[in-house]
Design a protein around this motif. Structure first.
Motif, short mmCIF file in Angstrom:
data_model
loop_
_atom_site.label_atom_id
_atom_site.label_comp_id
_atom_site.label_asym_id
_atom_site.label_seq_id
_atom_site.Cartn_x
_atom_site.Cartn_y
_atom_site.Cartn_z
N CYS A 1 -6.04 -0.26 5.18
CA CYS A 1 -6.59 1.09 5.27
C CYS A 1 -7.59 1.41 4.15
CB CYS A 1 -5.47 2.12 5.29
SG CYS A 1 -4.69 2.40 3.68
N CYS B 1 -0.18 3.29 3.56
CA CYS B 1 0.17 2.80 4.91
C CYS B 1 1.31 1.79 4.89
CB CYS B 1 -1.06 2.21 5.59
SG CYS B 1 -1.51 0.56 4.98
N CYS C 1 0.84 -1.19 0.00
CA CYS C 1 0.00 0.00 0.00
C CYS C 1 0.88 1.26 0.00
CB CYS C 1 -0.90 -0.01 1.22
SG CYS C 1 -1.92 1.46 1.38
#
Ligand code: ZN
Length: 153
Positions: A63, A49, A46
């Motif tokens: 997230c 995050c 990601c």
């Protein structure tokens, strides 16, 4: 009406069992399967995050961000758990028994269900055990390849 893609492995030799293979186009997992042609085990990270995401999908499971980047694994890991299949009723696996199905914790931080190949599950000295180090061992199937693992000795 569009042709329905064949989901079975047509590249297997007649004596080899056919395997269920993915259908394309498939936007979330197609980059993963494309990379298997080059024997690259890919996963997502990601951008928001830095969470590791596997299996491939359109959003982060940590997230929900949709900004994900692809990375290539070194192909090494550890057996988290495994089971020896001695009887299978699925035609794709009839001729493989006994075979080993395993959860492998890949070193980059994701867990993959896979086969442990090139191991005799009845040999107590085979090295097959929870915690054993493993390395990817590709099962070539032409249109895509499947990431199996073997004991890393
Ligand atoms: Zn995230």
């Amino acid at each position: 009406m569009a042709d329905t893609p064949d989901v079975t492995d047509t590249t297997a030799a007649p004596e080899e069992p056919r395997r269920v293979l993915p259908r394309f186009p498939e936007p979330d997992t197609e980059p993963f399967w494309e990379a298997t042609k080059e024997h690259e085990l890919r996963f997502q990270v990601c951008d928001a995050c830095e969470g590791v995401v596997f299996y491939p999908r359109a959003h982060c499971t940590h997230c929900t961000s949709t900004e994900l980047s692809w990375r290539t694994s070194a192909g090494t890991g550890t057996i988290y758990s495994f089971s020896v299949v001695r009887r299978s009723l699925h035609p794709s696996f009839l001729d493989l028994v006994p075979y080993v199905v395993s959860w492998v914790d890949v070193d980059e931080g994701f867990r993959l269900m896979t086969h442990i190949v090139d191991v005799d599950p009845d040999d107590p000295h085979s090295g097959l055990e929870i915690g054993a180090r493993v390395i990817v061992s590709w099962i070539d199937r032409g249109t895509v390849n499947l990431p199996g693992f073997r004991i890393d000795r």
